[in-house]
Scaffold this motif. Structure first.
Motif, PDB file in Angstrom:
ATOM      1  N   TRP A  37       4.982  -1.813   6.406  1.00  9.21           N
ATOM      2  CA  TRP A  37       3.999  -1.663   7.525  1.00  9.21           C
ATOM      3  C   TRP A  37       3.747  -3.192   7.719  1.00  9.21           C
ATOM      4  CZ3 TRP A  37      -0.299   2.076   8.142  1.00  9.21           C
ATOM      5  CH2 TRP A  37       0.211   3.180   8.224  1.00  9.21           C
ATOM      6  N   GLY A  63     -11.913   1.524   6.059  1.00  3.59           N
ATOM      7  CA  GLY A  63     -11.158   0.887   6.868  1.00  3.59           C
ATOM      8  C   GLY A  63     -11.309  -0.813   6.755  1.00  3.59           C
ATOM      9  N   THR A 101      -3.149   6.571  11.255  1.00  3.99           N
ATOM     10  CA  THR A 101      -3.795   5.262  11.561  1.00  3.99           C
ATOM     11  C   THR A 101      -4.928   5.538  12.611  1.00  3.99           C
ATOM     12  OG1 THR A 101      -2.102   3.794  10.965  1.00  3.99           O
ATOM     13  CG2 THR A 101      -3.725   3.009  12.164  1.00  3.99           C
ATOM     14  N   VAL A 140      -6.939   3.874   7.830  1.00  6.48           N
ATOM     15  CA  VAL A 140      -5.783   4.577   7.234  1.00  6.48           C
ATOM     16  C   VAL A 140      -5.939   5.964   6.458  1.00  6.48           C
ATOM     17  CG1 VAL A 140      -3.287   4.556   6.310  1.00  6.48           C
ATOM     18  CG2 VAL A 140      -4.269   2.636   7.599  1.00  6.48           C
ATOM     19  N   TYR A 146      -9.116   8.830   3.394  1.00  2.00           N
ATOM     20  CA  TYR A 146      -9.074   7.341   3.639  1.00  2.00           C
ATOM     21  C   TYR A 146      -8.796   6.651   2.502  1.00  2.00           C
ATOM     22  CZ  TYR A 146     -11.196   8.067   8.117  1.00  2.00           C
ATOM     23  OH  TYR A 146     -11.434   8.197   9.582  1.00  2.00           O
ATOM     24  N   PRO A 149      -6.342   0.268   3.795  1.00  2.00           N
ATOM     25  CA  PRO A 149      -5.042   0.010   4.456  1.00  2.00           C
ATOM     26  C   PRO A 149      -4.353  -1.237   3.881  1.00  2.00           C
ATOM     27  CG  PRO A 149      -6.899   0.206   5.959  1.00  2.00           C
ATOM     28  CD  PRO A 149      -7.457   0.263   4.651  1.00  2.00           C
TER      29      PRO A 149
END
Length: 165
Positions: A37, A63, A101, A140, A146, A149
């Motif tokens: 990513w 997040g 996302t 994410v 959750y 990220p």
């Protein structure tokens, strides 16, 4: 009846220990970090970190908030949602494998069903949302839960236990 309830509780406790074993957690961390990513913003400036809630309905920050003007897709995926929710501009991208996302608040020309390549432009930060002006919330979910990220970006180092004596 009490014995059956205790047996059920014991099974649930055992399953939670097995499922959250250090090996299982490490395998998940390795799998996520190896996906390649990219940050959804450049340059990268985290203005508010991920704060895991104590339980599913507890307070937290699910997040990270990033200073940004333009936003890009962190990985290959398909646009799952574009629109306003509670006065906020939202773009959701399904990356497959249970990873989704959410980018908030982002005004975008992408449409539901569009395929996005990693680092493809998604949109620009809008004024509405729970973040401060000029920032985007990057959340994410993995199979509906959750996750931080930074786990997908190689930003959370693995804990190392040191000998105490």
């Amino acid at each position: 009846m009490v014995t059956a309830s205790l047996r059920s509780l014991s099974v649930l406790v055992l399953l939670s220990v097995v499922l959250a074993s250090p090996r299982a957690v490490a395998a998940t961390e390795d799998r996520l970090a190896g996906l390649g990513w990219v940050w959804p913003t450049t340059p990268v400036e985290v203005t508010r970190p991920f704060i895991a809630p104590a339980h599913a309905y507890g307070p937290g920050h699910r997040g990270v908030d990033l200073r940004a003007d333009a936003v890009r897709s962190p990985a290959d995926g398909r646009v799952a949602f574009v629109g306003r929710v509670a006065g906020r501009d939202i773009v959701t991208i399904d990356h497959g494998g249970g990873l989704v996302t959410t980018l908030e608040s982002v005004v975008s020309d992408v449409e539901v069903g569009d395929l996005l390549a990693r680092a493809a432009p998604v949109g620009r930060v809008s004024a509405a949302g729970h973040t401060v002006s000029g920032t985007v919330h990057f959340g994410v979910r993995l199979h509906g839960e959750y996750v931080n990220p930074l786990r997908l970006l190689g930003g959370v180092p693995r804990a190392v236990l040191l000998p105490c004596c």
